[in-house]
Motif scaffolding. Structure first.
Motif, PDB file in Angstrom:
ATOM      1  N   THR A 332       0.852  -1.186   0.000  1.00  0.00           N
ATOM      2  CA  THR A 332       0.000   0.000   0.000  1.00  0.00           C
ATOM      3  C   THR A 332       0.889   1.237   0.000  1.00  0.00           C
ATOM      4  O   THR A 332       2.080   1.162   0.338  1.00  0.00           O
ATOM      5  N   PRO A 333       0.344   2.383  -0.354  1.00  0.00           N
ATOM      6  CA  PRO A 333       1.155   3.615  -0.314  1.00  0.00           C
ATOM      7  C   PRO A 333       1.748   3.877   1.073  1.00  0.00           C
ATOM      8  O   PRO A 333       2.895   4.330   1.193  1.00  0.00           O
ATOM      9  N   LEU A 334       0.980   3.558   2.123  1.00  0.00           N
ATOM     10  CA  LEU A 334       1.476   3.786   3.481  1.00  0.00           C
ATOM     11  C   LEU A 334       2.653   2.877   3.797  1.00  0.00           C
ATOM     12  O   LEU A 334       3.663   3.316   4.361  1.00  0.00           O
ATOM     13  N   LEU A 335       2.558   1.586   3.424  1.00  0.00           N
ATOM     14  CA  LEU A 335       3.660   0.657   3.667  1.00  0.00           C
ATOM     15  C   LEU A 335       4.907   1.077   2.894  1.00  0.00           C
ATOM     16  O   LEU A 335       6.026   1.006   3.406  1.00  0.00           O
ATOM     17  N   THR A 336       4.707   1.494   1.654  1.00  0.00           N
ATOM     18  CA  THR A 336       5.835   1.933   0.838  1.00  0.00           C
ATOM     19  C   THR A 336       6.514   3.147   1.456  1.00  0.00           C
ATOM     20  O   THR A 336       7.751   3.240   1.507  1.00  0.00           O
ATOM     21  N   GLU A 337       5.713   4.067   1.974  1.00  0.00           N
ATOM     22  CA  GLU A 337       6.263   5.247   2.631  1.00  0.00           C
ATOM     23  C   GLU A 337       7.025   4.867   3.902  1.00  0.00           C
ATOM     24  O   GLU A 337       8.122   5.381   4.161  1.00  0.00           O
ATOM     25  N   GLN A 338       6.456   3.943   4.687  1.00  0.00           N
ATOM     26  CA  GLN A 338       7.103   3.523   5.927  1.00  0.00           C
ATOM     27  C   GLN A 338       8.441   2.838   5.645  1.00  0.00           C
ATOM     28  O   GLN A 338       9.426   3.052   6.365  1.00  0.00           O
ATOM     29  N   ARG A 339       8.469   2.005   4.608  1.00  0.00           N
ATOM     30  CA  ARG A 339       9.714   1.328   4.256  1.00  0.00           C
ATOM     31  C   ARG A 339      10.789   2.335   3.859  1.00  0.00           C
ATOM     32  O   ARG A 339      11.954   2.211   4.266  1.00  0.00           O
ATOM     33  N   GLN A 340      10.404   3.337   3.088  1.00  0.00           N
ATOM     34  CA  GLN A 340      11.361   4.348   2.660  1.00  0.00           C
ATOM     35  C   GLN A 340      11.863   5.163   3.840  1.00  0.00           C
ATOM     36  O   GLN A 340      13.063   5.458   3.947  1.00  0.00           O
ATOM     37  N   ARG A 341      10.963   5.524   4.751  1.00  0.00           N
ATOM     38  CA  ARG A 341      11.370   6.279   5.942  1.00  0.00           C
ATOM     39  C   ARG A 341      12.298   5.451   6.811  1.00  0.00           C
ATOM     40  O   ARG A 341      13.249   5.977   7.408  1.00  0.00           O
ATOM     41  N   TYR A 342      12.039   4.136   6.896  1.00  0.00           N
ATOM     42  CA  TYR A 342      12.917   3.257   7.684  1.00  0.00           C
ATOM     43  C   TYR A 342      14.312   3.217   7.061  1.00  0.00           C
ATOM     44  O   TYR A 342      15.321   3.305   7.776  1.00  0.00           O
ATOM     45  N   ARG A 343      14.376   3.073   5.732  1.00  0.00           N
ATOM     46  CA  ARG A 343      15.674   3.004   5.070  1.00  0.00           C
ATOM     47  C   ARG A 343      16.451   4.317   5.273  1.00  0.00           C
ATOM     48  O   ARG A 343      17.663   4.308   5.475  1.00  0.00           O
ATOM     49  N   GLU A 344      15.771   5.429   5.216  1.00  0.00           N
ATOM     50  CA  GLU A 344      16.431   6.712   5.445  1.00  0.00           C
ATOM     51  C   GLU A 344      16.919   6.833   6.877  1.00  0.00           C
ATOM     52  O   GLU A 344      18.005   7.391   7.141  1.00  0.00           O
ATOM     53  N   PHE A 345      16.148   6.293   7.804  1.00  0.00           N
ATOM     54  CA  PHE A 345      16.539   6.325   9.223  1.00  0.00           C
ATOM     55  C   PHE A 345      17.817   5.513   9.436  1.00  0.00           C
ATOM     56  O   PHE A 345      18.752   5.957  10.097  1.00  0.00           O
ATOM     57  N   VAL A 346      17.869   4.312   8.853  1.00  0.00           N
ATOM     58  CA  VAL A 346      19.049   3.467   8.994  1.00  0.00           C
ATOM     59  C   VAL A 346      20.254   4.123   8.333  1.00  0.00           C
ATOM     60  O   VAL A 346      21.374   4.126   8.885  1.00  0.00           O
ATOM     61  N   ALA A 347      20.041   4.736   7.187  1.00  0.00           N
ATOM     62  CA  ALA A 347      21.146   5.370   6.461  1.00  0.00           C
ATOM     63  C   ALA A 347      21.720   6.552   7.232  1.00  0.00           C
ATOM     64  O   ALA A 347      22.901   6.899   7.057  1.00  0.00           O
ATOM     65  N   SER A 348      20.917   7.146   8.099  1.00  0.00           N
ATOM     66  CA  SER A 348      21.394   8.295   8.863  1.00  0.00           C
ATOM     67  C   SER A 348      22.494   7.932   9.856  1.00  0.00           C
ATOM     68  O   SER A 348      23.196   8.809  10.357  1.00  0.00           O
ATOM     69  N   PHE A 349      22.638   6.628  10.158  1.00  0.00           N
ATOM     70  CA  PHE A 349      23.676   6.202  11.110  1.00  0.00           C
ATOM     71  C   PHE A 349      24.980   5.833  10.410  1.00  0.00           C
ATOM     72  O   PHE A 349      25.979   5.532  11.062  1.00  0.00           O
ATOM     73  N   GLU A 350      24.988   5.793   9.091  1.00  0.00           N
ATOM     74  CA  GLU A 350      26.168   5.410   8.375  1.00  0.00           C
ATOM     75  C   GLU A 350      27.198   6.530   8.403  1.00  0.00           C
ATOM     76  O   GLU A 350      26.858   7.717   8.392  1.00  0.00           O
ATOM     77  N   ASP A 351      28.464   6.134   8.415  1.00  0.00           N
ATOM     78  CA  ASP A 351      29.555   7.115   8.443  1.00  0.00           C
ATOM     79  C   ASP A 351      29.640   7.861   7.110  1.00  0.00           C
ATOM     80  O   ASP A 351      29.442   7.283   6.062  1.00  0.00           O
TER      81      ASP A 351
END
Length: 351
Positions: A332-351
Motif C-alpha cells: 500500500t502507499p502507506l507501507l511503501t512510505e514507511q519502508r522508505q522512511r525506515y531506510r532513510e533512518f538506517v542510512a542516517s547512522f552510516e559514516d
C-alpha cells in the motif's frame, strides 16, 4: 508442602528420604562446570548488549541450578520447549553461543535447528510454548515412543490462559509431559505475593498433575526430583509439574531496572543462596575441588567469553527493510512510505 532440598546454602548435604541421589565428586564437578559456563555466557552477553552489539538480552543469572539440574535429568532424545531465558539448559544440549546470540542480535527468529538438539526455539510470548508442548506430547503418546516432553516457563506465564488450558488438557489426556516452572519471584515487576494467592504447585495439583516443589537454587535437589518425576512419567504415570523456587537476580531484561520495584535487602537475601556459591562450598568441604580444577574451569570460562565476544561481532546485521514486503500481499502507499522512511533512518547512522 516443604521444598525438597539436598544441599543447604551453607554447603552441607541434607539427604532426603524420598529423593535419593548418588552425590559423587564427578556429578558435582560436572554441575559446577555447567553452571559456571552458563553464568559466563550470561555476563558476556549482558556486556555485549550494553555495548550495542545485541538488541536485547534476558539473563538467567541466579537460575542456573534450576536449569542444569533439570535438563541433565532428561535423555538427549526427550524434546524440550523453552521460554526465553533457558541459556544454561541450551548450553547443556550443545547449542553454541553463535546459535544462541543470533536471535538477540536480530539476524533471525532463531539460530538453531530444533530437531538437531531436541530443543525448540525460544518463545517470547508468555506461555505460548505450553500448548505447543502439550500437543507435541499428545503426538508422542499416540506414536508410542519412549519419550518425555519437558517445557520451561516462569511464574508470570502461569497466570496466562494458555498455561491453565495446557495444564488441564495435559492432565485430561494423560500425556508424557513435565511442566517445569522456574518461580523466580517476579513477573517483570509483579511479585508472586500479589500475582497469586495459592502456591503454583498446589494449583497444578488441582488440575490433576503430579505436583512437586523444590529448592530451585539447589542443583542436587532439582536433579533428584526431576529424575524421579521423569522416571514416573516415562513408566506411564502421566503428566507432572515441578515448581522450582529460585530468584531472578537481574532485571527481567536489559531494558528493565529492577531497582525501581524491589529492595536491596531482598536481593542480598537471595545472593546468600546463590546456586553456584553453595555448590562450590560443598566441593571445598568435601575436598573435591583443587587448584588444578579451579584453573581448568577458569580457563574454560575465559575461552567461552572470548568466543562469545568474537562470534557476536562477526554476525552480520540483516536488512530489516524486507519486513515491509510481507505485511500484505500487495503493498500500500502507506507501507511503501514507511519502508522508505525506515531506510532513510538506517542510512542516517552510516559514516
Amino acid at each position: 508442602m516443604t521444598p525438597v532440598q539436598l544441599l543447604g546454602a551453607d554447603g552441607e548435604l541434607r539427604p532426603h528420604p524420598d529423593w535419593p541421589l548418588d552425590v559423587s565428586p564427578e556429578l558435582c564437578r560436572d554441575f559446577y562446570r555447567r553452571m559456571r559456563l552458563a553464568r559466563q555466557l550470561d555476563q558476556e552477553s549482558l556486556a555485549l548488549q550494553r555495548q550495542g552489539e545485541l538488541g536485547l538480552w534476558l539473563q538467567s543469572l541466579g537460575q542456573e541450578a534450576a536449569q542444569v539440574g533439570s535438563i541433565t535429568a532428561m535423555r538427549a532424545t526427550d524434546y524440550v520447549f523453552p521460554s526465553y531465558r533457558e541459556h544454561a539448559a541450551a548450553l547443556c544440549r550443545g547449542i553454541t553461543p553463535t546459535e544462541l546470540l543470533i536471535q538477540w542480535r536480530g539476524n533471525k527468529h532463531s539460530g538453531w535447528d530444533p530437531d538437531q538438539y531436541r530443543f525448540h526455539i525460544y518463545t517470547l510470548v508468555l506461555a505460548a510454548q505450553l500448548p505447543h508442548a502439550t500437543g507435541y506430547a499428545m503426538g508422542v503418546q499416540r506414536d508410542g515412543v519412549d519419550e518425555v516432553v519437558l517445557t520451561y516457563f516462569g511464574d508470570g506465564a502461569s497466570s496466562e490462559g494458555d498455561a491453565n488450558e495446557a495444564f488441564n488438557w495435559a492432565a485430561a489426556a494423560d500425556v508424557p509431559l513435565l511442566f517445569f516452572c522456574q518461580n523466580n519471584q517476579w513477573a517483570i515487576s509483579t511479585p508472586t505475593r500479589t500475582q497469586m494467592r495459592t502456591p503454583l504447585h498446589l494449583r497444578a495439583a488441582g488440575f490433576g498433575l503430579d505436583a512437586h516443589v523444590v529448592d530451585g537454587n539447589d542443583v542436587l535437589a532439582v536433579h533428584a526430583v526431576t529424575s524421579g518425576v521423569v522416571q514416573r512419567i516415562r513408566s506411564g504415570g502421566g503428566p507432572a509439574f515441578i515448581e522450582a523456587l529460585t530468584y531472578r537476580m537481574a532485571g527481567h531484561s536489559t531494558s528493565d531496572d529492577p531497582g525501581r520495584y524491589r529492595t536491596d535487602s531482598e536481593l542480598d537475601s537471595w545472593r546468600a543462596r546463590d546456586p553456584i556459591a553453595r555448590l562450590e562450598l560443598l566441593l571445598e568441604k568435601q575436598g573435591w575441588m583443587d587448584n588444578a580444577f579451579r584453573a581448568e574451569i577458569d580457563e574454560e570460562c575465559h575461552t567461552l567469553a572470548a568466543t562469545t565476544r568474537s562470534v557476536c561481532r562477526e554476525l552480520p546485521l540483516g536488512d530489516f527493510s524486507t519486513l515491509f514486503d510481507t505485511v500484505l500481499a500487495e503493498p500500500t502507499p502507506l507501507l511503501t512510505e514507511q519502508r522508505q522512511r525506515y531506510r532513510e533512518f538506517v542510512a542516517s547512522f552510516e559514516d
